[in-house]
Design an enzyme around this catalytic site. Structure first.
Site, mmCIF file in Angstrom:
data_model
loop_
_atom_site.group_PDB
_atom_site.id
_atom_site.type_symbol
_atom_site.label_atom_id
_atom_site.label_comp_id
_atom_site.label_asym_id
_atom_site.label_seq_id
_atom_site.Cartn_x
_atom_site.Cartn_y
_atom_site.Cartn_z
ATOM 1 N N HIS A 1 -3.330 6.834 2.219
ATOM 2 C CA HIS A 1 -3.770 5.536 1.713
ATOM 3 C C HIS A 1 -5.153 5.239 2.293
ATOM 4 O O HIS A 1 -5.373 5.369 3.500
ATOM 5 C CB HIS A 1 -2.748 4.472 2.120
ATOM 6 C CG HIS A 1 -3.258 3.082 1.958
ATOM 7 N ND1 HIS A 1 -3.860 2.639 0.795
ATOM 8 C CD2 HIS A 1 -3.289 2.029 2.825
ATOM 9 C CE1 HIS A 1 -4.220 1.385 0.963
ATOM 10 N NE2 HIS A 1 -3.890 0.994 2.170
ATOM 11 N N ASN B 1 -10.282 -0.648 0.273
ATOM 12 C CA ASN B 1 -8.829 -0.491 0.244
ATOM 13 C C ASN B 1 -8.302 -1.109 -1.052
ATOM 14 O O ASN B 1 -8.316 -2.329 -1.201
ATOM 15 C CB ASN B 1 -8.255 -1.196 1.484
ATOM 16 C CG ASN B 1 -6.742 -1.163 1.534
ATOM 17 O OD1 ASN B 1 -6.073 -0.878 0.549
ATOM 18 N ND2 ASN B 1 -6.188 -1.487 2.695
ATOM 19 N N CYS C 1 0.821 -1.224 0.000
ATOM 20 C CA CYS C 1 0.000 0.000 0.000
ATOM 21 C C CYS C 1 0.854 1.273 0.000
ATOM 22 O O CYS C 1 0.327 2.368 -0.198
ATOM 23 C CB CYS C 1 -0.941 -0.007 1.202
ATOM 24 S SG CYS C 1 -1.948 -1.488 1.241
#
Ligand code: UT7
Length: 338
Positions: free
Chosen positions: A263, A293, A118
């Site tokens: 993020h 996500n 990520c």
């Protein structure tokens, strides 16, 4: 990190792509023991996009996002010198960037993957900026793309509700030093906590008829594992420190930034980080309610949407932080130049 540069680098344009298929929380509650209420309260996620057929892949998503970014930059693919594909879910262990290069017709571009989960997009932007700021290349396409639906255990309620597939791309171009828009960065890795979030490779015992000659162990990658609580604690404690270090090195106060783009892992993390820095919540860029996500894709998708919504204005300072597996985390401070 204060940059010593020969040339400036700035983001020229963005693009993004997500699969058509949307899976709502209610639908997941028919697969695992969960509820819309739990998912919304604990994460902020309402739906996520998932690849649905064999024609869609990380390559089609990454290429579509790239073509949109190139179109928004009014740039021919042949003008691209380098493609960096931030991904942890390539369709080939040797990398997927070269396939994106071929699909978009950027045949003069060097292309490679960068694997940092990520944090991959932040690391890729910083890597691209080095090539531009030291004068090596002029036009770089950075793509963040992940299809973690391929690696999720869809019977594990603690992870399957979190992730979605997608891709986002930015074109970064050289400019004068005065117009430099990638102001500084701060990066970290703590490999001692790697086990907290992982798609581990596991070896099997091979009973080979040649085992008396060759002792070879082979195995396969497992499903994604995450210790959510530990990763949450890591994110809300370490990301503000990274941001503060980076802003301090640039002599910028947190209250003087226009946007906080983290993020997109969990709405609670976005607000906890903003709170610790006394950044007001109207400066938080958030779209994880729609996509969940999307790993390396989450930041460029959110950036693209914020630009489409005309939130970001010329000279705005955007603090961008990624965090995740590795553990890796870091910040890049961008000034929007258009
Ligand atoms: O992209 C890389 C970075 N990733 C992150 O930053 C993610 C960080 N972690 C998180 O966002 C949060 O830890 C989660 C959203 C993953 C989990 O939220 P939490 O508030 O930390 O929940 P928890 O894991 O402590 O679980 C609380 C309870 C447990 O039940 P008990 O033991 O209290 O009875 C879980 O079994 O919630 C249960 N639970 C669920 N219940 C309904 C866990 N997942 C679910 C679920 N639906 N999907």
């Amino acid at each position: 990190m204060v940059l010593s540069i020969l040339k400036g680098a700035r983001i020229l344009a963005t693009g993004s792509a997500v699969p058509d298929l949307s899976i709502k929380n209610e639908e997941l509650s028919q697969i695992v023991n969960t509820s819309n209420e739990w998912i919304v309260n604990r994460t902020g996620i309402q739906e996520r996009r998932i690849l649905k057929n064999k024609e869609e892949s990380i390559i089609t998503l990454a290429s579509s996002a790239s073509i949109k970014a190139l179109k928004n930059a009014s740039m021919n693919p042949l003008d691209i010198d380098l493609i960096i594909l931030a991904t942890s879910s390539p369709n080939d262990l040797f990398g997927s960037a070269a396939q994106v290069q071929a699909k978009i017709g950027a045949k003069k571009a060097v292309a490679f993957d960068l694997t940092a989960a990520c944090s991959g997009f932040v690391l890729s932007v910083i890597t691209a900026a080095q090539f531009i700021q030291n004068g090596s290349y002029n036009n770089i396409l950075v793509v963040g793309a992940d299809v973690l639906s391929k690696w999720i255990d869809w019977s594990d309620r603690s992870t399957c509700i979190l992730f979605g597939d997608g891709a986002g791309a930015v074109v970064i171009q050289s400019c004068s030093k005065e117009e430099n828009g990638i102001l500084g960065f701060q990066l970290n890795t703590n490999g001692k906590e790697a086990q907290q979030l992982s798609i581990p490779y596991k070896e099997n015992d091979i009973d080979s008829k040649h085992s008396h000659l060759l002792h070879i162990n082979q195995g396969r990658f497992q499903h994604l594992y995450m210790n959510g609580k530990e990763v949450y604690k890591f994110a809300v404690s370490q990301v503000p420190i990274s941001i503060l270090k980076c802003l301090t090195s640039l002599n910028i106060l947190p209250e003087n930034i226009q946007w906080l783009l983290l993020h997109q892992a969990n709405e609670r993390i976005l607000h906890a980080v903003a709170n610790r820095l006394s950044i007001t919540s109207n400066k938080i860029i958030s779209n994880l309610n729609k996509y969940g996500n999307t790993s390396a894709a989450s930041i460029p998708i959110a950036l693209d949407e914020a630009l489409k919504d005309k939130k970001i204005k010329k000279d705005d300072i955007i603090v961008v932080s990624g965090f995740g597996a590795g553990l890796t985390w870091g910040t890049v401070v961008i000034q929007w130049k258009y």
